[in-house]
Design a protein around this motif. Structure first.
Motif: not given
Length: 421
Positions: A309-310, A325-326, A145-146, A135-138
């Motif tokens: 997040n990447l 890589f992710m 983010g990954a 959820a933090t990557a959206k």
């Protein structure tokens, strides 16, 4: 985090830097395009404080991918300075940073400005990750983010004095009678006027069923639920179950008080567990430390999420290599490195079910429960402004300069004004 931009935050991009940092700046392997989007690339993130990244992550990747090596560009230890370096790079539309390690609170801003690319969730093991971390990557429902490191808050307590950890605020305040008999303080978190207060205030509001912003992005902080959450903290200072001196506490202040035996309960990040239980250090509570999820108004509380997040730079010329890589950093192989960090939490769900790991790291079950109930901080592009408003108004309420109701009303007005700019 850096533990979520606080010292905690120091434990989620500072320590999470554990999972990916140790490099050198200088050349720009990501420069010079490749038609298929593959080739050497760079990763920009904060300092590696343990050195685990180089030996256990980067070197492993580079041995397996000699034509797609990753070079780490090590940024300053300060989260604000890291963000500034990334922003300057993006504003210049430079391909010097192919991938960036974003504090979870930067994802919305970077996505809204078009600096990081929307990701294909099917290309990453998203279904295997903690939903809260994902959820933090959206941003606006899309993945930008990954997730590769998470962090959830825990309640540390003296298990030699309290047989069962409190699951509600009412139970916690009742247990303060134990602290009084032991001539120690009862409860503390992070209440100085800095990012840690945003984290603690968000937890209190969410743990009472409120929210700073609603699902539609509208400001909802001026609500009875939010008032109930902040009143738990305000009453703590007024009634004494939170010591007056805790108004200046950041992560390390509370940790030291707990380790000295001056505190019965402490809200803090997982890194405290290893330090408090290491015999021969400055701790007086080794072997006496219990760990539980945060209590809330009517049951388990809602931790604020930390982590990183990447992000894939929109200006990278080697995007396919970065995407591979992710996936690598979200693999069990790399995520086990994150468990051993003792600062951050892995994002891979299966590791929390590993009995051998739970035996080695007894805080894992409590951390897992904490992360299942965790919530992101406000996911708005102008997060820094929002956080400053939260810190300022809640701090006034804690000091008794304003009533909780007035502080939340003023906070709501300020957040709405920020949105309209």
């Amino acid at each position: 985090m850096r533990k979520p931009r606080t010292a905690a935050a120091a434990a989620v991009l500072t320590s999470t830097a554990m999972l990916l940092v140790a490099g050198c700046a200088g050349t720009t392997p990501g420069g010079g395009g490749n038609a298929d989007g593959r080739g050497p690339f760079t990763l920009a993130m904060g300092k590696d404080t343990t050195g685990k990244l180089k030996s256990k992550v980067l070197d492993v990747w580079n041995k397996r991918h000699p034509n797609e090596k990753v070079t780490l560009i090590e940024l300053p230890e300060s989260a604000d300075e890291q963000r500034t370096a990334m922003v300057q790079n993006f504003q210049a539309k430079s391909d010097r940073f192919d991938a960036v390690a974003m504090d979870v609170i930067w994802t919305s801003e970077f996505a809204a400005r078009g600096w990081v690319q929307k990701l294909d969730a099917d290309a990453l093991p998203i279904a295997d990750l903690l939903p809260a971390a994902t959820a933090t990557a959206k941003y606006k429902g899309q993945l930008y983010g990954a997730p590769f490191a998470s962090a959830g808050a825990l309640l540390f307590y003296r298990k030699d004095l309290v047989s069962k950890p409190p699951t509600t605020w009412k139970e916690l305040t009742a247990d303060c009678a134990v602290a009084k008999r032991q001539q120690m303080d009862c409860y503390a978190g992070q209440f100085a006027q800095y990012e840690g207060l945003t984290v603690n205030a968000s937890e209190a509001i969410n743990s009472a069923g409120g929210a700073v912003y609603g699902p539609d992005g509208q400001v909802t902080v001026d609500s009875p639920e939010a008032k109930k959450g902040i009143d738990f903290l305000v009453d703590g200072f007024r009634k004494g179950y939170i010591p007056k001196k805790a108004i200046t506490y950041k992560e390390e202040d509370g940790r030291r008080a707990f380790q000295k035996g001056d505190l019965l309960f402490l809200r803090n990040w997982p890194y405290v567990y290893g330090l408090a239980n290491t015999k021969g250090s400055d701790t007086k509570v080794a072997g006496k430390v219990g760990v539980a999820p945060l209590p809330g108004a009517n049951g388990t509380g809602a931790s604020t999420l930390g982590g990183a997040n990447l992000g894939l730079s929109s200006y990278s010329k080697h995007k396919k290599s970065v995407l591979d890589f992710m996936a690598f950093v979200e693999s069990p192989e790399v995520q086990r490195v994150e468990v051993q960090d003792l600062t951050n939490a892995p994002v891979l769900t299966e590791l929390y079910k590993d009995k051998a790991l739970a035996k080695q790291f007894p805080f894992l079950p409590a951390l897992h429960q904490s992360l299942l109930n965790a919530r992101p901080r406000p996911q708005v592009p102008a997060y820094n402004d929002a956080s400053l408003h939260i810190q300022r108004e809640i701090y006034k309420a804690l000091q008794g300069e304003k009533s909780t109701s007035q502080a939340l009303k003023d906070l709501a007005d300020q957040l709405k004004q920020s949105e309209s700019r």
